[in-house]
Every structure is written in structure tokens, then in C-alpha cells.
Design a protein around this motif. Structure first.
Motif, PDB file in Angstrom:
ATOM      1  N   LYS A   5      -7.556  22.833 -14.270  1.00  9.43           N
ATOM      2  CA  LYS A   5      -8.510  22.466 -15.131  1.00  9.43           C
ATOM      3  C   LYS A   5      -9.358  21.554 -14.125  1.00  9.43           C
ATOM      4  O   LYS A   5     -10.663  21.184 -14.206  1.00  9.43           O
ATOM      5  N   MET A   6      -8.709  20.786 -13.310  1.00  8.41           N
ATOM      6  CA  MET A   6      -9.106  19.735 -12.357  1.00  8.41           C
ATOM      7  C   MET A   6      -8.703  19.940 -10.951  1.00  8.41           C
ATOM      8  O   MET A   6      -7.315  20.289 -10.875  1.00  8.41           O
ATOM      9  N   ILE A   7      -9.613  19.846 -10.078  1.00 10.29           N
ATOM     10  CA  ILE A   7      -9.131  19.812  -8.449  1.00 10.29           C
ATOM     11  C   ILE A   7      -9.671  18.486  -7.805  1.00 10.29           C
ATOM     12  O   ILE A   7     -10.640  18.114  -7.936  1.00 10.29           O
ATOM     13  N   LEU A   8      -8.722  17.713  -7.317  1.00 11.76           N
ATOM     14  CA  LEU A   8      -8.967  16.537  -6.519  1.00 11.76           C
ATOM     15  C   LEU A   8      -8.748  16.755  -5.075  1.00 11.76           C
ATOM     16  O   LEU A   8      -7.901  17.393  -4.536  1.00 11.76           O
ATOM     17  N   ILE A   9      -9.748  16.283  -4.242  1.00  7.34           N
ATOM     18  CA  ILE A   9      -9.785  16.554  -2.896  1.00  7.34           C
ATOM     19  C   ILE A   9      -9.748  15.226  -2.069  1.00  7.34           C
ATOM     20  O   ILE A   9     -10.500  14.376  -2.382  1.00  7.34           O
ATOM     21  N   ASP A  10      -8.848  15.110  -1.004  1.00 10.10           N
ATOM     22  CA  ASP A  10      -9.028  14.050   0.040  1.00 10.10           C
ATOM     23  C   ASP A  10     -10.229  14.382   0.872  1.00 10.10           C
ATOM     24  O   ASP A  10     -10.770  15.395   0.918  1.00 10.10           O
ATOM     25  N   VAL A  11     -10.446  13.040   1.599  1.00 11.26           N
ATOM     26  CA  VAL A  11     -11.616  13.322   2.465  1.00 11.26           C
ATOM     27  C   VAL A  11     -11.391  13.330   3.905  1.00 11.26           C
ATOM     28  O   VAL A  11     -11.450  14.612   4.498  1.00 11.26           O
ATOM     29  N   ASP A  12     -10.917  12.516   4.557  1.00  9.43           N
ATOM     30  CA  ASP A  12     -10.453  12.600   5.869  1.00  9.43           C
ATOM     31  C   ASP A  12      -9.290  13.516   6.523  1.00  9.43           C
ATOM     32  O   ASP A  12      -8.196  13.416   5.716  1.00  9.43           O
ATOM     33  N   GLY A 162      -9.862  13.736 -18.450  1.00  9.84           N
ATOM     34  CA  GLY A 162      -9.186  14.224 -19.743  1.00  9.84           C
ATOM     35  C   GLY A 162      -8.393  15.508 -19.563  1.00  9.84           C
ATOM     36  O   GLY A 162      -8.140  16.382 -20.472  1.00  9.84           O
ATOM     37  N   VAL A 163      -7.610  15.249 -18.417  1.00  9.31           N
ATOM     38  CA  VAL A 163      -6.840  16.515 -17.971  1.00  9.31           C
ATOM     39  C   VAL A 163      -5.490  16.027 -17.859  1.00  9.31           C
ATOM     40  O   VAL A 163      -5.109  14.947 -17.331  1.00  9.31           O
ATOM     41  N   GLU A 164      -4.253  16.815 -18.024  1.00  5.48           N
ATOM     42  CA  GLU A 164      -2.924  16.624 -18.101  1.00  5.48           C
ATOM     43  C   GLU A 164      -2.850  17.016 -16.537  1.00  5.48           C
ATOM     44  O   GLU A 164      -3.115  17.694 -15.931  1.00  5.48           O
ATOM     45  N   PRO A 165      -1.603  16.007 -16.208  1.00  9.23           N
ATOM     46  CA  PRO A 165      -1.369  16.119 -14.508  1.00  9.23           C
ATOM     47  C   PRO A 165      -0.832  17.688 -14.286  1.00  9.23           C
ATOM     48  O   PRO A 165      -1.316  18.172 -13.183  1.00  9.23           O
ATOM     49  N   ALA A 166      -0.216  18.282 -15.292  1.00 10.00           N
ATOM     50  CA  ALA A 166       0.272  19.695 -15.040  1.00 10.00           C
ATOM     51  C   ALA A 166      -1.027  20.678 -14.877  1.00 10.00           C
ATOM     52  O   ALA A 166      -0.812  21.846 -14.263  1.00 10.00           O
ATOM     53  N   GLU A 167      -1.894  20.236 -15.327  1.00 11.04           N
ATOM     54  CA  GLU A 167      -3.244  21.232 -15.317  1.00 11.04           C
ATOM     55  C   GLU A 167      -4.192  20.808 -13.893  1.00 11.04           C
ATOM     56  O   GLU A 167      -5.362  21.224 -14.022  1.00 11.04           O
ATOM     57  N   ALA A 168      -3.405  20.102 -13.003  1.00  9.10           N
ATOM     58  CA  ALA A 168      -4.423  19.303 -11.970  1.00  9.10           C
ATOM     59  C   ALA A 168      -3.786  19.797 -10.390  1.00  9.10           C
ATOM     60  O   ALA A 168      -2.535  19.938 -10.592  1.00  9.10           O
ATOM     61  N   ALA A 183       4.493  12.794  -7.064  1.00  7.24           N
ATOM     62  CA  ALA A 183       4.689  11.691  -8.180  1.00  7.24           C
ATOM     63  C   ALA A 183       3.857  11.655  -9.182  1.00  7.24           C
ATOM     64  O   ALA A 183       4.272  11.310 -10.484  1.00  7.24           O
ATOM     65  N   ALA A 184       2.873  12.224  -9.203  1.00  8.29           N
ATOM     66  CA  ALA A 184       1.654  12.331 -10.424  1.00  8.29           C
ATOM     67  C   ALA A 184       2.103  13.681 -11.389  1.00  8.29           C
ATOM     68  O   ALA A 184       1.590  13.857 -12.340  1.00  8.29           O
ATOM     69  N   GLY A 185       2.818  14.473 -10.715  1.00 11.31           N
ATOM     70  CA  GLY A 185       3.055  15.640 -11.374  1.00 11.31           C
ATOM     71  C   GLY A 185       1.997  16.647 -11.385  1.00 11.31           C
ATOM     72  O   GLY A 185       1.773  17.834 -12.193  1.00 11.31           O
ATOM     73  N   PHE A 186       1.211  16.572 -10.016  1.00  8.71           N
ATOM     74  CA  PHE A 186       0.234  17.708  -9.902  1.00  8.71           C
ATOM     75  C   PHE A 186       0.574  18.704  -8.769  1.00  8.71           C
ATOM     76  O   PHE A 186       1.893  18.497  -8.170  1.00  8.71           O
ATOM     77  N   GLY A 187      -0.072  19.802  -8.980  1.00  4.46           N
ATOM     78  CA  GLY A 187       0.273  20.804  -7.783  1.00  4.46           C
ATOM     79  C   GLY A 187      -0.425  20.074  -6.660  1.00  4.46           C
ATOM     80  O   GLY A 187      -1.397  19.452  -6.692  1.00  4.46           O
ATOM     81  N   ILE A 188      -0.068  20.892  -5.359  1.00  4.31           N
ATOM     82  CA  ILE A 188      -0.448  20.371  -4.200  1.00  4.31           C
ATOM     83  C   ILE A 188      -0.875  21.364  -3.227  1.00  4.31           C
ATOM     84  O   ILE A 188       0.224  22.040  -3.021  1.00  4.31           O
TER      85      ILE A 188
END
Length: 222
Positions: A5-12, A162-168, A183-188
Motif C-alpha cells: 500500500k506504500m512504497i518508500l524510496i531512498d535518495v542517494d 496509515g499503513v501497516e509495516p507488512a503492507e509497505a 527491523a521495521a517489518g517492511f519488504g525491501i
């Protein structure tokens, strides 16, 4: 991979090849200090843990170890002055980033940035390269008390959206990104081309490694 439901992206090293600007500033700093330049190849192996760590590495000419504090105290203001003027003059988006962002936006993913770069450099860089508007949240290295590899920035973003770590999912390029995601329970997902101190990112065992963000559409199709 499960559709997040959510995607976080690093920059450098993930969205942006920022080493050309960082290396320019390191070498200009060293010149002002009366020291020999480090060169872009060395800087490419040293980046990824914030500018303070980069300056320390430049002063000792290696990845691990500590310079004299007096040397660091003299060098850091010089670097910060230089980098404020050279945040995005030589930095470029990696091939496939624009297409990858277009896919993620079109597919309805909530997008955020999580980086260890200070906000005073992150925000101008993303704006100058024309991608800031695509991210609903940017968590920089000095936004919170802790930064990657601590999970705090990722969990902060999940709470924001508003997203659970397992959905990120986190998309990054270094072992720091892998550790934070685990450590956060995210996919990577990791990019094969980024900055990981000269080590193959596959050794950190992320869930997937891709060569271009164009591959995200097929990877996340399920």
C-alpha cells in the motif's frame, strides 16, 4: 511480491547519482585544507551514511576509523558551505527513475522518501531534479532523532500514511536500507547500481534486486 500500500524510496544511490556533486565538494574541501584530493572513485565507496560520516572518511582516506576532532571541526563547515552551493549541479536521476515513478503513481501507491541526507540538501535536490511533487512525505536524516539503519524513519512514514509495516516496501541500495526495512517489518527491494561501500548488495539478502526501476512494474504485478 505482495502488492504493497506504500512504497518508500531512498535518495542517494537509488533515485539520484549524487556522487559527482559530493566528490566535487570533498575535493574542494580537501584543497582548502591543504590536503590532496580524494577522487570520485573513493567518494563513491564512502557515501551513504550522511555528510558528517563522509567528511570523516575523507579526512582519514578510508571507510572505517576516526579523524582528529579538531580536523573534523575545521572541515565540516567548509563542506557544508560547498555542498549548499553544489547540491544538484552535477547530480542526475538514474535511468528508469522517471518511468518507475510514473508506474508507481499510476498504480496508486502512496510514495515517500526516506534518506539519511539532511533536509537542507534533500529538499532542494528533489525539487531541482523535478521529482519532489511525487512524494507525499520526505523523511530526511535530521527529521527524527534516529535515521537508517534504525527503523524509526520507516515506521514514522507508515504511521503518517496509515499503513501497516507488512503492507509497505522500501526501495534502497545499501545494507543500511536492508537493515532498516527488516527491523521495521517492511519488504525491501534494492537497486544493483547504488552505493554500498563497494559490496554487492545481494550479500545483504534483500527480497529482490533490480537493475532499473522500470522493472518494478513486472515485479509488483502480482
Amino acid at each position: 511480491m505482495l502488492r504493497p500500500k506504500m512504497i518508500l524510496i531512498d535518495v542517494d544511490g537509488t533515485l539520484v547519482d549524487s556522487v559527482p556533486d559530493l566528490a566535487f565538494c570533498v575535493d574542494a574541501m580537501m584543497e582548502r585544507l591543504g590536503r590532496p584530493p580524494c577522487g570520485e572513485a573513493s567518494v563513491r565507496d564512502w557515501v551513504g551514511n550522511g555528510v558528517e560520516r563522509l567528511v570523516r572518511r575523507a579526512l582519514i582516506g578510508q571507510l572505517d576509523g576516526e579523524p582528529e576532532e579538531a580536523d573534523f571541526d575545521a572541515a565540516l563547515p567548509i563542506f557544508l558551505e560547498l555542498y549548499a552551493e553544489n547540491t544538484s549541479k552535477r547530480s542526475v536521476l538514474y535511468p528508469g527513475v522517471i518511468e518507475g515513478i510514473a508506474f508507481m503513481k499510476g498504480a496508486g501507491y502512496q510514495l515517500g522518501c526516506v534518506t539519511n541526507k539532511a533536509a537542507q540538501f534533500t529538499e532542494p535536490l528533489l525539487r531541482d531534479l523535478g521529482i519532489r511533487e511525487h512524494f507525499g512525505l520526505v523523511v530526511s536524516g535530521d527529521t527524527l532523532p534516529k535515521k537508517k539503519p534504525d527503523p524509526m524513519p520507516l515506521l514514522h512514514a507508515a504511521q503518517h500514511f496509515g499503513v501497516e509495516p507488512a503492507e509497505a516496501i522500501m526501495i534502497g541500495d545499501s545494507v543500511s536500507d536492508v537493515k532498516a526495512a527488516r527491523a521495521a517489518g517492511f519488504g525491501i527491494i534494492c537497486m544493483s547500481y547504488g552505493y554500498n561501500h563497494g559490496q554487492d548488495i545481494r550479500e545483504a539478502k534483500p527480497d529482490a534486486v533490480i537493475d532499473s526501476m522500470v522493472e518494478l512494474e513486472q515485479l509488483l504485478a502480482g
